[in-house]
Design an enzyme around this catalytic site. Structure first.
Site, mmCIF file in Angstrom:
data_model
loop_
_atom_site.group_PDB
_atom_site.id
_atom_site.type_symbol
_atom_site.label_atom_id
_atom_site.label_comp_id
_atom_site.label_asym_id
_atom_site.label_seq_id
_atom_site.Cartn_x
_atom_site.Cartn_y
_atom_site.Cartn_z
ATOM 1 C CB THR A 256 -6.228 -2.580 0.870
ATOM 2 O OG1 THR A 256 -5.909 -1.274 1.378
ATOM 3 C CG2 THR A 256 -4.951 -3.402 0.744
ATOM 4 C CB SER B 162 -0.902 0.011 1.239
ATOM 5 O OG SER B 162 -1.868 -1.015 1.151
ATOM 6 N NE ARG C 138 -29.942 -30.185 0.278
ATOM 7 C CZ ARG C 138 -29.509 -31.358 0.714
ATOM 8 N NH1 ARG C 138 -29.420 -32.385 -0.113
ATOM 9 N NH2 ARG C 138 -29.150 -31.500 1.974
ATOM 10 C CD GLU D 115 -5.570 -3.849 -10.535
ATOM 11 O OE1 GLU D 115 -6.115 -2.819 -10.946
ATOM 12 O OE2 GLU D 115 -5.402 -4.862 -11.237
#
Lengths: 380, 263
Positions: A365, A132, A268, A363
């Site tokens: 945080t 960063s 299901r 790219e």
């Protein structure tokens, strides 16, 4: 205000969707397990133009815009997030940088082969000590006559295992810090380039992600993109655009998980009826789809603003921050709705759950996104 | 060499259901696609163009204005030109009137080879292609699995029940394509943009009326009436006999047949 895709974009989405369904989806599980992309798949995507969408026809690109690109990213990532990020890093970070900051000659030399489907690009900013805090870059490029000599090491380089070029950031004047950083196109077959094996990861395991070491790598002055000292600005600009791609990837992962879950809950049966008949299932899915639609609209807004050459920086950061959070929430809830089966490798939501997490990290945080967004709010 | 491919836009029948009350197709929300046999025809035409210098591919469809997107898709795959035959007067046509309408248009459009799909997945009649050939007085080869050009002839590999026929046919001719003929290529990203930049020529009734004898097109030109359509009922569950020797199994079947007085 227009919320509709135009006819061209609709048919392009159809192409991306059909391709993802027929070509990407059947390979996603085995590529995840092998921790390797299928090279034939990459070739097919290159041939159809997926690697050159928002770049001019004069360079061999597709001449389309960032909406088309976002549609591609979403549809491919719905089937496989690893294939998605491969396109995104190549497009936004490498090609985007060369396209925006390269001279005409440099674009012919370094953009054309990467947008016409011949070669693939990657991006070298992050280092072991500079994540960063990109200002912590240690890699150096020393000018010697008409060339530079590069020494240093980059980590987490997506596509690095098979890419042909990297857009590399190195200090040309270490005393000046970020103002002493410059950008270079480095061919990865150059002497002194050493590429590691794939870094083992939690998700997007099929994507190539490596450490690249540069030892006395010589590149001509011609390969420097922008002026000396402009590197940091170039890197940040590339990442701003890249966030549209990653946000679209996150939307794709989330939508893919919802689509898989809908199929499952209709089939299901528990307590004598399909679990889709339970209000909890319905409400969960309604909430998830609402969030994904909101995320998609943020992505499209940022893309439309970029197309119009407006200031999209905060919009792209918002889109990525929100979409990546949505992707993590939605995939987690989809696994929950599918219960034990959702947790099994037999069903793709387990992979999507693992793949989603990275969208909050790479790219920029989510925390960095908050710095970007709050920075645009004039709070200080 | 002018290659003309006739295509039909059809509902994606993998997603179609019948309304249980009216027995009509529920078309709402069902995506439309290019009929698969026709799409193979487009691919075959594109390959013939690649193999034969100077050849062109024209795609023709008869249908409502919405069929535009099917023609755009064909253009995005690489077809040179697209033409839509469309008009109220052509509506309600059965296969005979459809064949007549398309044949009339093709006389105007011109052709060296006409490729149609064998049959459409919505009606499954397999009649329109052969009817066009008959109306135009052309030789026709159905069920093509492979086509190549030798001078003024087309060499066609025709699928048969238990063998292939290799047929040499003089052009102009009509060939009906099986979906196995050629795996259709994908559109390309820029091909789609180019397809929308092109103009699709629309041939309406006014453009074509001279081609038709009175009462031969549309509903009035259609002798076929569909009396009823229905979904087949699922058969009753059979009886499964397991763990028997061959002789026991034979005896068990014979007993069952005997019991019902079938033998």
């Amino acid at each position: 205000m227009d919320f509709e895709l135009n006819k061209t974009q609709l048919l392009q989405r159809e192409l991306f969707r059909k391709f993802a369904e027929e070509e990407v989806k059947p390979l996603a599980k085995e590529m995840d397990e092998a921790e390797e992309l299928n090279p034939e798949l990459i070739e097919k995507m290159k041939k159809l133009g997926f690697f050159g969408i928002p770049f001019g026809r004069e360079y061999g690109g597709e001449g389309q815009d960032y909406i088309s690109y976002a549609l591609c990213m979403e549809e491919i990532s719905k089937a496989d997030a690893s294939s998605g990020v491969t396109i995104s890093v190549h497009t936004s970070l490498y090609c985007g940088g060369v396209n925006e900051f390269g001279t005409e000659e440099q674009k012919q030399a370094f953009l054309r082969p990467c947008v016409d489907g011949t070669s693939v690009g990657c991006f070298g900013l992050t280092e072991p000590g500079a994540g960063s805090d990109a200002a912590g870059v240690q890699t150096k490029a020393k000018k010697e006559g008409d060339h530079y000599v590069i020494n240093g090491s980059k980590i987490f380089t997506t596509n690095g295992g098979f890419a042909d070029y990297t857009l590399l950031f190195a200090l040309t004047n270490p005393e000046l810090g970020t103002k002493g950083m410059s950008a270079f196109v480095v061919p990865l077959h150059a002497e002194g380039v050493d590429i590691s094996a794939n870094i083992e990861r939690c998700g997007i395991r099929a994507a190539s992600n490596v450490v690249i070491a540069y030892e006395n790598v010589v590149v001509p002055e011609f390969n420097r993109i922008g002026k000396e000292g402009e590197g940091f600005k170039i890197a940040m600009t590339c990442l701003n655009g890249g966030r549209i791609g990653i946000a679209a990837q996150a939307v794709g992962i989330a939508q893919g998980a919802i689509d898989e879950t809908i199929k499952y809950v209709k089939e299901r049966k528990q307590f004598g009826k399909p679990i889709a008949a339970f209000q909890n299932t319905q409400f969960q899915l309604a909430e998830m789809q609402t969030k994904v639609d909101a995320a998609r609209l943020l992505v499209w807004r940022a893309a439309a603003t970029k197309n119009a050459h407006g200031n999209y920086i905060s919009q792209a950061a918002m889109a990525k921050m929100f979409a990546s959070d949505v992707a993590c929430q939605v995939t987690r809830e989809c696994v929950q709705l599918m219960g034990g089966y959702g947790y099994c490798r037999e069903y793709p939501v387990e992979r999507m759950y693992r793949d989603a997490k990275i969208t909050e990290i790479y790219e920029g945080t989510s925390e960095v996104m908050k710095i970007v967004v709050s920075g645009g709010m004039k709070l200080k | 060499m002018k290659i003309v491919v006739c295509i039909k836009q059809v509902p994606d029948t993998t997603e179609v259901r019948l309304d249980p009350k009216t027995n009509n197709l529920i078309r709402d929300g069902v995506p439309s696609i290019i009929n698969p046999d026709d799409k193979a025809g487009i691919e075959a035409a594109l390959r013939l163009r690649e193999a034969n210098e100077g050849a062109t591919v024209t795609v023709v469809s008869m249908g409502p204005p919405q069929a535009d997107v099917a023609l755009r898709e064909a253009l995005a795959m690489g077809a040179d030109e697209a033409i839509l035959i469309s008009g109220r007067e052509f509506g309600g046509a059965d296969t005979l009137a459809t064949g007549t309408t398309i044949a009339g248009a093709l006389k105007k459009i011109g052709y060296d080879i006409i490729i149609t799909g064998r049959q459409a997945i919505d009606g499954d009649t397999a009649q329109v292609g052969p009817q066009i050939a008959e109306q135009l007085g052309l030789p026709q080869v159905g069920y093509a699995e492979d086509i190549r050009i030798e001078g003024e002839y087309a060499i066609v590999k025709r699928q048969y029940d238990d063998c292939y026929h290799i047929i040499k046919v003089k052009m102009p001719c009509l060939i009906t394509a099986l979906s196995q003929l050629a795996e259709p290529r994908y559109m390309t990203v820029h091909g789609i943009a180019d397809a929308y930049a092109k103009e699709i020529k629309v041939l309406g009734y006014e453009d074509l009326k001279d081609m038709y004898a009175e009462g031969t097109i549309g509903r009035t030109g259609s002798p076929t009436n569909v009396a009823e359509s229905f979904t087949k009922q699922a058969k009753a569950k059979g009886t499964l006999l397991t763990g028997l020797t061959v002789d026991e199994a034979v005896q068990a079947i014979v007993d069952k047949l005997d019991e019902r007085h079938l033998i």
